[in-house]
Design a protein around this motif. Structure first.
Motif, short mmCIF file in Angstrom:
data_model
loop_
_atom_site.label_atom_id
_atom_site.label_comp_id
_atom_site.label_asym_id
_atom_site.label_seq_id
_atom_site.Cartn_x
_atom_site.Cartn_y
_atom_site.Cartn_z
N GLY A 74 0.75 -1.24 0.00
CA GLY A 74 0.00 0.00 0.00
C GLY A 74 0.78 1.29 0.00
O GLY A 74 0.21 2.34 -0.27
N PRO A 104 2.36 4.41 -1.01
CA PRO A 104 2.40 5.14 -2.29
C PRO A 104 3.82 5.64 -2.56
O PRO A 104 4.43 6.28 -1.70
CB PRO A 104 1.42 6.29 -2.07
CG PRO A 104 1.42 6.52 -0.60
CD PRO A 104 1.65 5.18 0.03
N ASP A 157 -4.23 11.23 -6.04
CA ASP A 157 -4.30 9.77 -6.22
C ASP A 157 -4.26 9.05 -4.88
O ASP A 157 -4.99 8.08 -4.66
CB ASP A 157 -3.17 9.28 -7.12
CG ASP A 157 -3.33 9.72 -8.57
OD1 ASP A 157 -4.44 10.18 -8.93
OD2 ASP A 157 -2.35 9.62 -9.34
N VAL A 158 -3.40 9.51 -3.98
CA VAL A 158 -3.30 8.86 -2.67
C VAL A 158 -4.59 9.08 -1.88
O VAL A 158 -5.08 8.17 -1.21
CB VAL A 158 -2.09 9.40 -1.89
CG1 VAL A 158 -2.09 8.88 -0.46
CG2 VAL A 158 -0.80 9.00 -2.59
N ALA A 181 -7.46 9.18 -2.92
CA ALA A 181 -8.53 8.32 -3.45
C ALA A 181 -8.23 6.83 -3.26
O ALA A 181 -9.05 5.99 -3.66
CB ALA A 181 -8.73 8.60 -4.94
N ASP A 182 -7.11 6.49 -2.65
CA ASP A 182 -6.70 5.08 -2.49
C ASP A 182 -6.75 4.70 -1.01
O ASP A 182 -5.88 5.10 -0.23
CB ASP A 182 -5.28 4.91 -3.04
CG ASP A 182 -4.82 3.46 -3.02
OD1 ASP A 182 -5.38 2.65 -2.27
OD2 ASP A 182 -3.87 3.12 -3.77
N HIS A 184 -6.03 1.92 0.61
CA HIS A 184 -4.85 1.20 1.09
C HIS A 184 -3.68 2.15 1.29
O HIS A 184 -2.94 2.05 2.29
CB HIS A 184 -4.45 0.09 0.12
CG HIS A 184 -5.39 -1.07 0.11
ND1 HIS A 184 -5.71 -1.77 1.25
CD2 HIS A 184 -6.06 -1.68 -0.90
CE1 HIS A 184 -6.55 -2.75 0.95
NE2 HIS A 184 -6.77 -2.71 -0.34
N ALA A 185 -3.50 3.08 0.37
CA ALA A 185 -2.39 4.03 0.49
C ALA A 185 -2.56 4.90 1.73
O ALA A 185 -1.60 5.12 2.48
CB ALA A 185 -2.32 4.90 -0.76
#
Length: 219
Positions: free
Chosen positions: A57, A59, A90-91, A93-94, A96-97
């Protein structure tokens, strides 16, 4: 038997919720709905499990920077700022990150074998990002985009500290206020300083206050 992915999900949740040092293999197995033997079948010990959670996970910014360094010939500061903005978005929206960042930045004590597992991965990524940042600033200065009195090495160190601070503030942030606009605004301000650009005119109603951490007001 529980799948490897299911165990990783359980471990990620446990590390984030209870902290690395307070999490046991038994608790992870209970969360995954399996026996401790099933967990050990996939992972020899808790350190290997933590490393797998981080590897899945965490990033990584350095590969994005390396790719841009290999393809861009001008507007180095603009490309660097745009890359950081996309990375932040992007992070965010993630899931796991975000979980792994919170584990590394707020839920892990950097002592013992478990702490070293976090520290080693983070130190490698930070070194690569710092090197890439300095290359961006060096190229920008060669192209006349960075003011000549600015030190590329100092700018790189400042930007790395700023990015780390943004993420640490992210997990202390008031959840009732959107976070990314303030992060983007902070980046915009510092890049304007590096370019030597004139301060932007204040918006109607006065200048917008940039707050990466704003505690909720007490009633």
């Amino acid at each position: 038997m529980a799948t490897r992915e299911g165990i990783l999900n359980a471990a990620e949740w446990s590390f984030r919720t209870h902290g690395v040092s307070a999490t046991t293999m038994a608790a992870i197995a209970a969360r995954a709905g399996c026996t401790r033997g099933a967990v050990y079948w996939h992972f020899p010990d808790q350190q290997a499990l933590l490393q797998a959670v981080i590897a899945r996970g965490l990033p990584l910014l350095s590969p994005r920077l390396t790719e841009e360094l290999a393809t861009r010939q001008r507007d180095w500061l603009g490309v660097l700022q745009a890359t950081l903005r996309r990375f932040l978005d992007d992070v965010e929206a993630d899931p796991h990150a975000l979980s792994v960042l919170e584990i590394v930045l707020h839920r892990c004590e950097f002592t013992g074998s478990l702490g070293q597992a976090c520290l080693t991965v983070c130190a490698q990524e930070e070194a690569q990002v710092l090197q890439a940042f300095e290359q961006f600033f060096d190229q920008a200065q060669r192209q006349g985009e960075l003011r000549p009195e600015r030190s590329p090495a100092t700018c790189a160190s400042l930007l790395l500290l700023m990015v780390l601070g943004i993420w640490k503030a992210r997990f202390l942030h008031n959840p009732l206020r959107p976070f990314t606009p303030d992060a983007h605004g902070a980046l915009q301000m510092v890049f304007e300083v590096w370019r030597g650009a004139a301060a932007a005119a204040p918006e109607a109603g006065g200048p917008r206050r940039c707050e990466l951490y704003a505690p909720p007001r007490r009633r």
